[in-house]
Scaffold this active site. Structure first.
Site, PDB file in Angstrom:
ATOM      1  N   SER A 113      45.477  -3.794 -23.742  1.00 50.12           N
ATOM      2  CA  SER A 113      45.982  -3.676 -22.376  1.00 50.12           C
ATOM      3  C   SER A 113      47.326  -4.374 -22.179  1.00 50.12           C
ATOM      4  CB  SER A 113      44.932  -4.199 -21.402  1.00 50.12           C
ATOM      5  OG  SER A 113      45.319  -3.905 -20.079  1.00 50.12           O
ATOM      6  N   HIS A 114      47.340  -5.379 -21.315  1.00 45.45           N
ATOM      7  CA  HIS A 114      48.588  -6.035 -20.928  1.00 45.45           C
ATOM      8  C   HIS A 114      48.906  -7.233 -21.823  1.00 45.45           C
ATOM      9  CE1 HIS A 114      45.009  -7.482 -19.058  1.00 45.45           C
ATOM     10  NE2 HIS A 114      45.537  -8.679 -19.028  1.00 45.45           N
ATOM     11  N   ASP A 278      51.373  -1.131 -17.329  1.00 42.74           N
ATOM     12  CA  ASP A 278      51.119  -2.116 -18.389  1.00 42.74           C
ATOM     13  C   ASP A 278      51.066  -1.494 -19.782  1.00 42.74           C
ATOM     14  OD1 ASP A 278      48.693  -0.810 -18.141  1.00 42.74           O
ATOM     15  OD2 ASP A 278      47.545  -2.584 -18.707  1.00 42.74           O
ATOM     16  N   ASP A 280      48.833  -0.302 -21.816  1.00 41.92           N
ATOM     17  CA  ASP A 280      48.101   0.936 -22.084  1.00 41.92           C
ATOM     18  C   ASP A 280      48.108   1.899 -20.895  1.00 41.92           C
ATOM     19  OD1 ASP A 280      46.504  -0.827 -20.620  1.00 41.92           O
ATOM     20  OD2 ASP A 280      44.665   0.139 -21.305  1.00 41.92           O
ATOM     21  N   ASP A 282      47.129   1.672 -17.659  1.00 48.47           N
ATOM     22  CA  ASP A 282      46.134   1.793 -16.583  1.00 48.47           C
ATOM     23  C   ASP A 282      46.457   0.929 -15.366  1.00 48.47           C
ATOM     24  OD1 ASP A 282      45.521  -0.562 -17.855  1.00 48.47           O
ATOM     25  OD2 ASP A 282      43.388  -0.121 -18.143  1.00 48.47           O
ATOM     26  N   ARG A 283      47.362  -0.046 -15.523  1.00 49.98           N
ATOM     27  CA  ARG A 283      47.704  -0.879 -14.363  1.00 49.98           C
ATOM     28  C   ARG A 283      48.985  -0.390 -13.693  1.00 49.98           C
ATOM     29  NH1 ARG A 283      46.381  -7.216 -15.594  1.00 49.98           N
ATOM     30  NH2 ARG A 283      44.225  -6.870 -16.216  1.00 49.98           N
ATOM     31  N   LYS A 377      41.135   3.022 -14.574  1.00 49.70           N
ATOM     32  CA  LYS A 377      42.200   2.899 -13.591  1.00 49.70           C
ATOM     33  C   LYS A 377      43.419   3.628 -14.147  1.00 49.70           C
ATOM     34  CE  LYS A 377      42.727  -1.805 -15.248  1.00 49.70           C
ATOM     35  NZ  LYS A 377      41.729  -2.854 -15.241  1.00 49.70           N
TER      36      LYS A 377
END
Ligand code: G1P
Ligand code: ZN
Length: 544
Positions: A113-114, A278, A280, A282-283, A377
């Site tokens: 992710s982030h 982010d 990947d 999703d944010r 998300k």
């Protein structure tokens, strides 16, 4: 080339967290480490023989090596087909789209992710089920259990690496591998959800945008959708080429890490709209000229304006927010007579509600917003939702936000993170609070009266499963709130998160500085938690 079975021994630390298994790259590179976990996934998900698996990742360091390992193991384990993103790239939302669209058995997403990427940074792997969402705890528990007893895994010997650079199809030991364009299916779905014509018109009339892809996976998605399909000026997407180390940055879309964008949005010649995503994809973070929209407000505003978007108009079944997310969305739900759910932190709780048609929109304060179009998300989806609202309302972000506050009141909101705290001290702080909250109700804390206080416990309305100890909540009679929880995604020591909220309805007090508006409750939180005394920390590491 031949099928082989490799003898192995378990690693004791393969317990997936809320976002899958996350460790340093060097940790993943240990002999059989990734292979063990992948085999444990395959051994835990039921009868996939002959079925389709989606595989892709956010392009971070070790993504390609991991994908080659997974492809060979999938073939050796009897999958019928693997759909893999070109160059191994799939954003998390795009993977969710593919799993659902092609009725896949499931998918493996490679991402941390982030978190930063690179040879000495983080890597991650998670399994998503046929609904396109992260596997339920029952499955992740089974994966862990298998990983602890693993004695062998299946793979191919002497198989060359699969060329992932071009779309096309090849066969590997009877399994089809389809390399697909990473963006097409996702972009297609977005064009069905949103009024691209209206947004195009807005761009052609001079509307300006800056989207910071933070050298991460959304670059190609944003360039294709925002610049090519919607006509945003070329160069509107900055840091749009994915890099294995995210350019050395921290691909987390908040005011601290997306500072290039944040600075630009507060200049005299700032663009009309700013956004970031982010590692990947999703944010999301949403900004307007001179204004930052908190993720909590964003969820509320999206909900309040869903009727401006044809595919959502009249179709909102309900809304859900994670417990620490501000109660701004609740106010909208109340007015629109929508059901509103408060869930523990983590996306998986929303998935259950969506599968049961209880909610359409959901969000977290941690820059996550989404809808039932997928089960993750979705950063770009949120950006497009905002662009569609702006095109329909023909007002600035600032006007829309301010009108929202006038109508519903303003939930001043901030999160203070204390990172890499000594774990024992952090646990002690939570234990003391857990004890205290049982007696706080009805008492006075400074100038505020406690209306409720508890350690949040959630009973899932769909499957009745109970999740305990989801965070300490202290709510006050004036609508203010403080919440304490420990991060479940950190990789070193403990991270204490304190979430603050202060509700203001006086129209003349809507433009205070956030930290000032929250000053009183921040002080009270430090007193009640004895944070300084227990952790030795005097300042938060990150304020968002
Ligand atoms: C963090 C966020 C949470 C989000 C999760 C995965 O978890 O706070 O909202 O769902 O990352 O993206 P935490 O570290 O707080 O456990
Ligand atoms: Zn992410």
């Amino acid at each position: 080339m031949s099928l082989i079975t490799v003898e192995t021994t378990p690693y004791t630390d393969q317990k997936p967290g809320t976002s899958g298994l996350r460790k340093k790259v060097t940790h993943f590179q240990q002999t059989h480490y990734l292979e063990n976990f992948v085999q444990a996934i395959f051994d835990s998900i039921g009868d996939y023989k002959g079925k389709t698996l989606v595989v892709g990742g956010d392009g971070r360091f070790y993504n390609l090596e991991a994908i080659q390992i997974i492809l060979k193991m999938a073939a050796a384990n009897g999958f019928g087909k693997v759909m893999v993103g070109q160059n191994g790239i799939l954003s998390t939302p795009a993977a969710s789209v593919l799993i659902r669209k092609y009725q896949s058995f499931g998918g493996i997403i490679l991402s941390a992710s982030h978190n930063p990427g690179g040879p000495d940074e983080d890597f991650g792997i998670k399994y998503n089920t046929a609904n396109g969402g992260p596997a339920a705890e029952k499955i992740t528990d089974a994966i862990y259990a298998h990983s602890q007893q693993i004695e062998q895994y299946h793979t191919l010997k002497d198989s060359v690496d699969i060329d992932l650079t071009q779309p096309g199809s090849v066969t590997l030991e009877g399994m089809q591998i389809e390399v697909i364009n990473s963006v097409s299916d996702y972009a297609q779905l977005m064009s069905e959800l949103f009024d691209f014509d209206a947004i195009k018109k807005m761009f052609s009339s001079g509307f300006s945008l800056c989207f910071d892809a933070m050298h991460a996976v959304t670059g190609p998605y944003a360039i294709e959708i925002l610049e090519h399909r919607l006509g945003a000026a070329s160069g509107s997407v900055i840091n749009g080429i994915p890099k294995m180390d995210f350019g050395g940055g921290h691909p987390d879309p908040n005011l601290v890490h997306a500072h290039e964008l944040a600075e630009r949005m507060f200049l005299d010649n700032a663009p009309d709209f700013g956004a970031a995503s982010d590692g990947d994809g999703d944010r999301n973070m949403i900004l307007g000229k001179n204004i930052f929209v908190t993720p909590s407000d964003s969820l509320a505003i999206i909900t309040a304006n869903a009727d401006k978007i044809p595919s959502y108009k009249g179709k909102i079944l309900g809304v859900a927010r994670s417990m620490p997310t501000s109660q701004a969305a609740d106010k909208v739900a109340e007015k629109l007579a929508l059901e509103c759910y408060e869930t523990p932190t983590g996306w998986k709780f929303f998935g259950n509600l969506m599968d049961a048609d209880k909610v359409t929109l959901c969000g977290e304060e941690s820059f996550g917003t989404g809808s039932s179009h997928i089960r993750e998300k979705d950063g770009l989806w949120a950006v497009l939702f905002w662009l569609n609202i702006l095109a329909a309302r023909k007002q600035s972000v600032q006007q829309i936000v301010q009108e929202h506050w006038q109508e519903y009141g303003r939930n001043y909101y901030s999160r203070h993170d204390y990172e890499a705290v000594d774990s024992a001290a952090a646990n002690q702080l939570m234990a003391i609070l857990r004890e205290k909250v049982t007696t706080l109700s009805g008492t006075q804390m400074g100038s505020l009266t406690v209306s409720y206080s508890d350690d949040f416990c959630y009973t899932d309305p769909v499957d009745q499963s109970v999740s305990e100890h989801q965070g300490i909540r202290i709510g006050f009679t004036d609508g203010s709130r403080m919440v304490f929880r420990l991060s479940g995604t950190g990789t070193s020591g403990a991270t204490i998160r304190i979430y603050y909220e202060y509700y203001e309805t006086d129209p003349d007090k809507m433009s205070q500085d956030t930290q000032q508006a929250l000053d009183n409750i921040i002080r009270l939180s430090l007193e009640v938690s004895q944070l300084k005394e227990l952790t030795g920390r005097t300042e938060p590491t990150v304020i968002t």
